[in-house]
Scaffold this motif. Structure first.
Motif, PDB file in Angstrom:
ATOM      1  N   ALA A  87       0.880  -1.294   0.020  1.00  0.00           N
ATOM      2  CA  ALA A  87       0.105   0.023   0.065  1.00  0.00           C
ATOM      3  C   ALA A  87       0.822   1.091   0.018  1.00  0.00           C
ATOM      4  CB  ALA A  87      -0.912  -0.054   1.148  1.00  0.00           C
ATOM      5  N   SER A 135      -0.462 -12.172   3.759  1.00  0.00           N
ATOM      6  CA  SER A 135      -1.959 -12.620   3.940  1.00  0.00           C
ATOM      7  C   SER A 135      -2.456 -11.893   2.653  1.00  0.00           C
ATOM      8  CB  SER A 135      -2.312 -12.125   5.338  1.00  0.00           C
ATOM      9  OG  SER A 135      -2.146 -10.656   5.266  1.00  0.00           O
ATOM     10  N   ASP A 181       5.054  -1.194   6.400  1.00  0.00           N
ATOM     11  CA  ASP A 181       3.773  -1.840   6.796  1.00  0.00           C
ATOM     12  C   ASP A 181       3.772  -2.320   8.267  1.00  0.00           C
ATOM     13  OD1 ASP A 181       1.933  -1.371   4.507  1.00  0.00           O
ATOM     14  OD2 ASP A 181       3.613  -2.297   3.394  1.00  0.00           O
ATOM     15  N   ALA A 182       2.900  -3.314   8.434  1.00  0.00           N
ATOM     16  CA  ALA A 182       2.772  -3.812   9.904  1.00  0.00           C
ATOM     17  C   ALA A 182       4.015  -4.819  10.189  1.00  0.00           C
ATOM     18  CB  ALA A 182       1.413  -4.354  10.296  1.00  0.00           C
ATOM     19  N   ARG A 185      -6.982  -6.097  -2.886  1.00  0.00           N
ATOM     20  CA  ARG A 185      -6.222  -5.439  -3.788  1.00  0.00           C
ATOM     21  C   ARG A 185      -5.640  -6.193  -4.540  1.00  0.00           C
ATOM     22  NH1 ARG A 185      -4.536  -1.585   1.101  1.00  0.00           N
ATOM     23  NH2 ARG A 185      -2.823  -3.075   0.715  1.00  0.00           N
ATOM     24  N   SER A 236      -8.866 -10.815   4.625  1.00  0.00           N
ATOM     25  CA  SER A 236      -7.805  -9.810   4.942  1.00  0.00           C
ATOM     26  C   SER A 236      -8.063  -8.531   4.099  1.00  0.00           C
ATOM     27  CB  SER A 236      -6.330 -10.383   4.611  1.00  0.00           C
ATOM     28  OG  SER A 236      -5.576  -9.612   4.350  1.00  0.00           O
ATOM     29  N   GLY A 237      -8.117  -7.259   4.712  1.00  0.00           N
ATOM     30  CA  GLY A 237      -8.437  -6.298   4.030  1.00  0.00           C
ATOM     31  C   GLY A 237      -7.573  -5.799   2.798  1.00  0.00           C
ATOM     32  N   SER A 238      -6.280  -6.311   3.009  1.00  0.00           N
ATOM     33  CA  SER A 238      -5.348  -5.888   1.878  1.00  0.00           C
ATOM     34  C   SER A 238      -5.458  -6.779   0.804  1.00  0.00           C
ATOM     35  CB  SER A 238      -3.952  -5.851   2.436  1.00  0.00           C
ATOM     36  OG  SER A 238      -3.554  -6.939   3.081  1.00  0.00           O
ATOM     37  N   SER A 278      -1.914  -7.510  12.362  1.00  0.00           N
ATOM     38  CA  SER A 278      -2.573  -6.154  12.095  1.00  0.00           C
ATOM     39  C   SER A 278      -4.067  -6.025  12.415  1.00  0.00           C
ATOM     40  CB  SER A 278      -2.418  -6.075  10.562  1.00  0.00           C
ATOM     41  OG  SER A 278      -2.996  -7.000  10.029  1.00  0.00           O
ATOM     42  N   TYR A 291      -4.321   1.433   4.378  1.00  0.00           N
ATOM     43  CA  TYR A 291      -5.320   0.900   5.088  1.00  0.00           C
ATOM     44  C   TYR A 291      -4.908   0.425   6.717  1.00  0.00           C
ATOM     45  CZ  TYR A 291      -7.833  -3.296   7.026  1.00  0.00           C
ATOM     46  OH  TYR A 291      -8.419  -4.260   7.580  1.00  0.00           O
ATOM     47  N   MET A 309      -4.879  -2.744  14.776  1.00  0.00           N
ATOM     48  CA  MET A 309      -5.887  -1.857  14.293  1.00  0.00           C
ATOM     49  C   MET A 309      -6.958  -1.624  15.192  1.00  0.00           C
ATOM     50  SD  MET A 309      -6.547  -2.879  10.069  1.00  0.00           S
ATOM     51  CE  MET A 309      -5.317  -3.272   9.080  1.00  0.00           C
TER      52      MET A 309
HETATM   53  O1  PMV Z   1      -5.085  -6.646   5.393  1.00  0.00           O
HETATM   54  P1  PMV Z   1      -4.298  -6.689   6.620  1.00  0.00           P
HETATM   55  O2  PMV Z   1      -5.294  -7.074   7.937  1.00  0.00           O
HETATM   56  O3  PMV Z   1      -2.999  -7.592   6.647  1.00  0.00           O
HETATM   57  O4  PMV Z   1      -3.934  -5.150   7.087  1.00  0.00           O
HETATM   58  C1  PMV Z   1      -3.034  -4.417   6.240  1.00  0.00           C
HETATM   59  C2  PMV Z   1      -2.415  -3.308   6.822  1.00  0.00           C
HETATM   60  C3  PMV Z   1      -1.110  -2.606   6.213  1.00  0.00           C
HETATM   61  O5  PMV Z   1      -0.270  -3.520   5.369  1.00  0.00           O
HETATM   62  C4  PMV Z   1      -0.328  -1.919   7.319  1.00  0.00           C
HETATM   63  C5  PMV Z   1      -1.637  -1.298   5.325  1.00  0.00           C
HETATM   64  C6  PMV Z   1      -2.130  -1.631   3.926  1.00  0.00           C
HETATM   65  O6  PMV Z   1      -2.987  -1.052   3.362  1.00  0.00           O
HETATM   66  O7  PMV Z   1      -1.597  -2.870   3.319  1.00  0.00           O
END
Ligand code: PMV
Length: 320
Positions: free
Chosen positions: A12, A102, A275-276, A139, A134-136, A184, A16, A188
Protein backbone atom coordinates in the motif's frame (compact mmCIF):
# COMPACT_ATOMS: atom_id res chain seq x y z
CA UNK A 1 -12.78 -30.28 -7.36
CA UNK A 2 -9.15 -29.19 -7.59
CA UNK A 3 -7.71 -25.84 -8.64
CA UNK A 4 -4.52 -23.86 -8.29
CA UNK A 5 -4.10 -20.09 -8.26
CA UNK A 6 -1.21 -17.71 -7.92
CA UNK A 7 -1.27 -14.22 -6.44
CA UNK A 8 1.28 -11.54 -5.70
CA UNK A 9 1.40 -9.47 -2.53
CA UNK A 10 0.66 -5.79 -2.84
CA UNK A 11 2.25 -2.85 -1.06
CA UNK A 12 0.00 0.00 0.00
CA UNK A 13 1.21 3.49 -0.88
CA UNK A 14 -1.82 5.03 0.80
CA UNK A 15 -2.50 2.71 3.70
CA UNK A 16 -5.47 0.95 5.18
CA UNK A 17 -5.39 1.07 8.97
CA UNK A 18 -8.56 0.56 11.00
CA UNK A 19 -11.88 -1.20 10.44
CA UNK A 20 -15.32 0.39 10.20
CA UNK A 21 -17.10 -2.96 10.48
CA UNK A 22 -15.20 -5.60 12.39
CA UNK A 23 -17.63 -8.43 11.66
CA UNK A 24 -17.50 -8.00 7.88
CA UNK A 25 -13.88 -6.82 7.97
CA UNK A 26 -14.64 -3.58 6.13
CA UNK A 27 -11.84 -1.01 6.16
CA UNK A 28 -12.32 2.40 7.76
CA UNK A 29 -10.50 4.08 4.87
CA UNK A 30 -9.81 3.61 1.19
CA UNK A 31 -6.29 2.70 0.06
CA UNK A 32 -4.01 2.64 -2.98
CA UNK A 33 -1.47 -0.09 -3.62
CA UNK A 34 0.91 -1.57 -6.13
CA UNK A 35 0.79 -5.26 -6.91
CA UNK A 36 4.22 -6.89 -7.03
CA UNK A 37 5.46 -9.27 -9.70
CA UNK A 38 8.31 -11.31 -8.25
CA UNK A 39 7.00 -12.31 -4.81
CA UNK A 40 4.23 -14.86 -5.00
CA UNK A 41 1.97 -17.30 -3.21
CA UNK A 42 0.65 -20.39 -4.91
CA UNK A 43 -2.45 -22.05 -3.47
CA UNK A 44 -3.84 -25.38 -4.48
CA UNK A 45 -7.26 -26.34 -3.14
CA UNK A 46 -8.68 -29.82 -3.49
CA UNK A 47 -12.18 -30.34 -2.10
CA UNK A 48 -12.81 -33.96 -1.21
CA UNK A 49 -15.96 -35.48 0.40
CA UNK A 50 -13.81 -38.19 1.98
CA UNK A 51 -11.79 -35.76 4.10
CA UNK A 52 -12.90 -35.31 7.72
CA UNK A 53 -11.25 -31.91 8.13
CA UNK A 54 -9.31 -29.26 6.21
CA UNK A 55 -5.55 -29.74 5.96
CA UNK A 56 -2.96 -27.09 5.20
CA UNK A 57 0.66 -27.35 4.21
CA UNK A 58 2.86 -24.28 3.91
CA UNK A 59 6.08 -24.75 1.96
CA UNK A 60 5.89 -28.51 2.52
CA UNK A 61 5.14 -28.49 6.29
CA UNK A 62 1.80 -29.03 8.02
CA UNK A 63 0.52 -25.74 9.45
CA UNK A 64 -2.28 -25.68 12.01
CA UNK A 65 -1.87 -22.08 13.12
CA UNK A 66 -3.03 -20.46 9.88
CA UNK A 67 -5.61 -23.16 9.08
CA UNK A 68 -8.70 -21.66 10.86
CA UNK A 69 -8.47 -18.39 8.90
CA UNK A 70 -8.04 -20.25 5.62
CA UNK A 71 -10.91 -22.61 6.43
CA UNK A 72 -13.29 -19.76 7.13
CA UNK A 73 -12.21 -18.03 3.92
CA UNK A 74 -13.09 -21.20 1.97
CA UNK A 75 -16.41 -21.33 3.88
CA UNK A 76 -17.24 -17.82 2.75
CA UNK A 77 -16.42 -18.65 -0.88
CA UNK A 78 -17.95 -22.14 -1.11
CA UNK A 79 -20.48 -22.19 1.78
CA UNK A 80 -20.12 -23.79 5.23
CA UNK A 81 -21.75 -27.02 4.14
CA UNK A 82 -18.90 -28.00 1.87
CA UNK A 83 -16.49 -30.88 1.40
CA UNK A 84 -13.32 -30.44 3.42
CA UNK A 85 -10.21 -29.42 1.55
CA UNK A 86 -6.55 -30.14 1.13
CA UNK A 87 -4.80 -26.77 0.85
CA UNK A 88 -1.23 -26.74 -0.37
CA UNK A 89 0.52 -23.37 -0.32
CA UNK A 90 3.94 -22.20 -1.43
CA UNK A 91 5.54 -18.82 -0.80
CA UNK A 92 8.83 -17.54 -2.22
CA UNK A 93 9.20 -14.99 0.61
CA UNK A 94 8.93 -14.92 4.44
CA UNK A 95 5.41 -15.48 5.79
CA UNK A 96 3.70 -13.19 8.38
CA UNK A 97 6.71 -10.89 8.61
CA UNK A 98 5.19 -7.68 7.28
CA UNK A 99 5.62 -8.60 3.62
CA UNK A 100 1.90 -8.78 2.87
CA UNK A 101 1.86 -12.58 2.75
CA UNK A 102 -1.77 -12.60 3.88
CA UNK A 103 -2.74 -10.44 0.89
CA UNK A 104 -1.32 -12.85 -1.68
CA UNK A 105 -2.43 -15.91 0.31
CA UNK A 106 -6.10 -14.96 0.60
CA UNK A 107 -6.27 -13.60 -2.94
CA UNK A 108 -4.91 -16.88 -4.33
CA UNK A 109 -7.04 -18.97 -1.96
CA UNK A 110 -10.26 -17.19 -2.97
CA UNK A 111 -9.59 -17.70 -6.68
CA UNK A 112 -8.60 -21.35 -6.23
CA UNK A 113 -11.48 -22.20 -3.87
CA UNK A 114 -14.13 -20.68 -6.18
CA UNK A 115 -12.78 -22.65 -9.12
CA UNK A 116 -12.41 -25.91 -7.15
CA UNK A 117 -16.05 -25.59 -6.05
CA UNK A 118 -17.19 -24.85 -9.61
CA UNK A 119 -18.49 -21.43 -8.54
CA UNK A 120 -17.45 -18.99 -11.22
CA UNK A 121 -17.48 -15.51 -9.67
CA UNK A 122 -16.71 -12.02 -10.90
CA UNK A 123 -13.43 -10.39 -9.90
CA UNK A 124 -15.43 -7.90 -7.82
CA UNK A 125 -17.08 -10.76 -5.89
CA UNK A 126 -13.77 -12.54 -5.38
CA UNK A 127 -12.13 -9.31 -4.20
CA UNK A 128 -14.89 -8.72 -1.72
CA UNK A 129 -14.57 -12.29 -0.38
CA UNK A 130 -10.77 -12.03 -0.15
CA UNK A 131 -11.20 -8.70 1.63
CA UNK A 132 -13.32 -10.34 4.31
CA UNK A 133 -10.38 -12.57 5.17
CA UNK A 134 -7.69 -9.87 4.95
CA UNK A 135 -8.49 -6.26 4.03
CA UNK A 136 -5.41 -5.86 1.87
CA UNK A 137 -6.03 -9.16 0.01
CA UNK A 138 -8.84 -7.61 -2.02
CA UNK A 139 -6.24 -5.43 -3.78
CA UNK A 140 -4.22 -8.46 -4.98
CA UNK A 141 -7.18 -9.46 -7.16
CA UNK A 142 -6.07 -6.57 -9.36
CA UNK A 143 -2.74 -5.75 -11.00
CA UNK A 144 -0.65 -2.60 -11.32
CA UNK A 145 -1.73 0.48 -9.35
CA UNK A 146 -4.92 -0.41 -7.51
CA UNK A 147 -7.44 1.68 -5.60
CA UNK A 148 -9.78 0.25 -2.99
CA UNK A 149 -12.74 2.54 -2.36
CA UNK A 150 -15.13 2.35 0.54
CA UNK A 151 -18.80 2.13 -0.47
CA UNK A 152 -21.93 1.52 1.60
CA UNK A 153 -21.46 -1.86 3.26
CA UNK A 154 -18.91 -2.92 0.64
CA UNK A 155 -15.69 -2.13 -1.16
CA UNK A 156 -15.04 -1.34 -4.82
CA UNK A 157 -11.73 -1.91 -6.57
CA UNK A 158 -10.22 -0.59 -9.74
CA UNK A 159 -6.89 -0.50 -11.52
CA UNK A 160 -5.71 3.12 -11.78
CA UNK A 161 -2.84 2.24 -14.09
CA UNK A 162 -1.50 -1.02 -15.55
CA UNK A 163 1.93 -2.09 -14.35
CA UNK A 164 3.64 -1.83 -17.75
CA UNK A 165 2.64 1.81 -18.21
CA UNK A 166 4.74 2.95 -15.22
CA UNK A 167 7.12 0.10 -14.38
CA UNK A 168 8.31 1.15 -10.93
CA UNK A 169 10.61 -1.16 -9.00
CA UNK A 170 10.26 -2.15 -5.34
CA UNK A 171 13.34 -3.06 -3.30
CA UNK A 172 12.34 -4.81 -0.09
CA UNK A 173 14.91 -4.45 2.68
CA UNK A 174 14.34 -7.29 5.13
CA UNK A 175 15.52 -6.42 8.62
CA UNK A 176 13.99 -9.35 10.52
CA UNK A 177 12.58 -12.61 9.16
CA UNK A 178 10.69 -13.56 12.35
CA UNK A 179 6.91 -13.35 12.68
CA UNK A 180 5.49 -10.10 13.98
CA UNK A 181 4.50 -9.85 17.63
CA UNK A 182 1.07 -8.24 17.10
CA UNK A 183 -1.11 -9.10 14.11
CA UNK A 184 -2.60 -6.23 12.11
CA UNK A 185 -6.24 -6.99 13.08
CA UNK A 186 -5.47 -6.73 16.79
CA UNK A 187 -3.20 -3.71 16.29
CA UNK A 188 -5.84 -1.84 14.25
CA UNK A 189 -8.39 -2.31 17.00
CA UNK A 190 -5.96 -1.05 19.64
CA UNK A 191 -5.34 2.04 17.47
CA UNK A 192 -9.05 2.65 16.90
CA UNK A 193 -9.84 2.42 20.58
CA UNK A 194 -6.88 4.26 22.05
CA UNK A 195 -4.89 6.41 19.60
CA UNK A 196 -5.56 10.15 19.99
CA UNK A 197 -4.61 10.54 16.30
CA UNK A 198 -7.02 7.93 14.93
CA UNK A 199 -9.93 10.26 14.09
CA UNK A 200 -7.66 12.68 12.28
CA UNK A 201 -6.13 9.79 10.35
CA UNK A 202 -9.58 8.74 9.09
CA UNK A 203 -10.65 12.32 8.30
CA UNK A 204 -7.59 13.17 6.22
CA UNK A 205 -7.32 9.96 4.22
CA UNK A 206 -9.40 11.19 1.25
CA UNK A 207 -6.97 14.10 0.75
CA UNK A 208 -4.05 11.66 0.56
CA UNK A 209 -5.96 9.36 -1.80
CA UNK A 210 -6.75 12.30 -4.12
CA UNK A 211 -3.11 13.42 -4.18
CA UNK A 212 -1.78 9.91 -4.83
CA UNK A 213 -4.37 9.12 -7.50
CA UNK A 214 -3.52 12.35 -9.30
CA UNK A 215 0.22 11.55 -9.11
CA UNK A 216 -0.34 8.06 -10.52
CA UNK A 217 -2.54 9.29 -13.36
CA UNK A 218 0.08 11.91 -14.29
CA UNK A 219 3.08 9.67 -13.48
CA UNK A 220 4.43 12.34 -11.15
CA UNK A 221 7.01 10.41 -9.12
CA UNK A 222 7.91 13.27 -6.76
CA UNK A 223 4.30 13.89 -5.81
CA UNK A 224 3.70 10.17 -5.27
CA UNK A 225 6.90 9.89 -3.18
CA UNK A 226 5.95 12.77 -0.91
CA UNK A 227 2.38 11.64 -0.25
CA UNK A 228 3.30 7.95 0.20
CA UNK A 229 6.01 8.72 2.79
CA UNK A 230 3.69 11.14 4.57
CA UNK A 231 0.83 8.64 4.69
CA UNK A 232 3.12 5.86 5.93
CA UNK A 233 4.61 7.96 8.73
CA UNK A 234 1.14 9.17 9.70
CA UNK A 235 -0.10 5.58 10.00
CA UNK A 236 2.87 4.65 12.17
CA UNK A 237 2.30 7.77 14.31
CA UNK A 238 -1.25 6.55 14.93
CA UNK A 239 0.22 3.22 16.04
CA UNK A 240 2.98 4.71 18.20
CA UNK A 241 0.48 6.88 20.08
CA UNK A 242 -1.77 3.87 20.83
CA UNK A 243 -1.94 2.32 24.28
CA UNK A 244 -0.13 0.00 24.48
CA UNK A 245 2.09 1.50 21.77
CA UNK A 246 2.44 -0.51 18.58
CA UNK A 247 5.97 -0.21 17.25
CA UNK A 248 6.87 -2.48 14.36
CA UNK A 249 10.20 -0.81 13.65
CA UNK A 250 13.65 -1.91 14.77
CA UNK A 251 16.91 0.03 14.57
CA UNK A 252 17.63 -1.24 11.05
CA UNK A 253 14.23 0.03 9.90
CA UNK A 254 15.34 3.53 10.90
CA UNK A 255 18.74 3.08 9.24
CA UNK A 256 16.97 2.11 6.01
CA UNK A 257 15.05 5.39 6.13
CA UNK A 258 18.35 7.24 6.50
CA UNK A 259 19.72 5.39 3.48
CA UNK A 260 16.68 6.45 1.45
CA UNK A 261 17.15 10.08 2.52
CA UNK A 262 20.83 9.91 1.49
CA UNK A 263 19.85 8.55 -1.95
CA UNK A 264 17.20 11.24 -2.35
CA UNK A 265 19.77 13.95 -1.55
CA UNK A 266 21.87 12.58 -4.42
CA UNK A 267 18.89 12.94 -6.77
CA UNK A 268 17.86 9.29 -6.87
CA UNK A 269 14.12 8.91 -7.57
CA UNK A 270 13.07 6.77 -4.63
CA UNK A 271 10.85 6.70 -1.53
CA UNK A 272 10.06 4.35 1.35
CA UNK A 273 6.98 2.77 2.82
CA UNK A 274 6.58 0.48 5.85
CA UNK A 275 3.68 -1.79 6.82
CA UNK A 276 2.86 -3.81 9.93
CA UNK A 277 6.39 -5.11 10.28
CA UNK A 278 10.01 -3.95 10.37
CA UNK A 279 10.76 -4.35 6.66
CA UNK A 280 11.25 -1.28 4.49
CA UNK A 281 9.82 -1.24 0.99
CA UNK A 282 11.75 1.17 -1.18
CA UNK A 283 10.02 2.18 -4.38
CA UNK A 284 12.13 3.63 -7.19
CA UNK A 285 12.19 4.53 -10.84
CA UNK A 286 13.59 1.58 -12.84
CA UNK A 287 16.84 3.36 -13.79
CA UNK A 288 17.81 3.61 -10.11
CA UNK A 289 16.96 0.02 -9.12
CA UNK A 290 20.55 -1.26 -9.07
CA UNK A 291 21.81 1.70 -6.96
CA UNK A 292 18.91 1.43 -4.55
CA UNK A 293 19.36 -2.30 -4.20
CA UNK A 294 23.07 -1.93 -3.45
CA UNK A 295 22.51 0.87 -0.94
CA UNK A 296 19.83 -1.08 0.93
CA UNK A 297 21.92 -4.27 0.97
CA UNK A 298 24.83 -2.32 2.50
CA UNK A 299 22.69 -0.77 5.23
CA UNK A 300 23.63 -2.15 8.64
CA UNK A 301 21.04 -4.60 9.94
CA UNK A 302 19.55 -5.49 6.55
CA UNK A 303 19.59 -9.29 6.37
CA UNK A 304 18.24 -9.73 2.89
CA UNK A 305 17.04 -7.71 -0.08
CA UNK A 306 14.34 -8.68 -2.55
CA UNK A 307 13.64 -6.81 -5.75
CA UNK A 308 10.37 -6.82 -7.63
CA UNK A 309 8.73 -5.13 -10.54
CA UNK A 310 5.02 -4.45 -10.64
CA UNK A 311 2.76 -7.33 -11.52
CA UNK A 312 -0.57 -8.74 -12.45
CA UNK A 313 -3.79 -9.73 -10.79
CA UNK A 314 -4.37 -13.05 -8.99
CA UNK A 315 -5.14 -15.79 -11.49
CA UNK A 316 -5.73 -19.49 -11.98
CA UNK A 317 -2.83 -21.66 -13.06
CA UNK A 318 -3.05 -24.99 -14.75
CA UNK A 319 -2.34 -27.60 -12.08
CA UNK A 320 -2.76 -30.68 -14.28
O1 PMV B 1 -4.92 -6.73 5.38
P1 PMV B 1 -4.25 -6.71 6.68
O2 PMV B 1 -5.17 -7.03 7.79
O3 PMV B 1 -3.03 -7.56 6.72
O4 PMV B 1 -3.76 -5.19 6.98
C1 PMV B 1 -2.85 -4.51 6.18
C2 PMV B 1 -2.37 -3.27 6.82
C3 PMV B 1 -1.17 -2.59 6.19
O5 PMV B 1 -0.37 -3.50 5.49
C4 PMV B 1 -0.34 -1.98 7.30
C5 PMV B 1 -1.59 -1.45 5.27
C6 PMV B 1 -2.16 -1.84 3.94
O6 PMV B 1 -2.99 -1.08 3.42
O7 PMV B 1 -1.75 -2.87 3.37
Amino acid sequence: MRAMAIAQPNIALIKYWGKRDFEHNLPAVGSISITLRDLFTEMEVELDERLASDKLTVNGSIDEKMLPRLSSCIDSVVGVDRPRGKIVSKYNFPVAAGLASSASAFAALTVAAAQAAGKPSSVAELASLAGRASGSAARSLFGGFVELENCDNSIALSTLRESDTWPLVVVVAITDTGSKAVGSTEAMEISRKTSPFYTNWIERQNDDLDTARDAIVRRDFEQLAAIAEHNCLKMHSVMWASRPPIVYWNSATMRCLQTVRRLQRKGVGTFFTIDAGPQVKVVCLPEYAADVRAAMAETEGVVDVMVSGLGEAARLVDSS
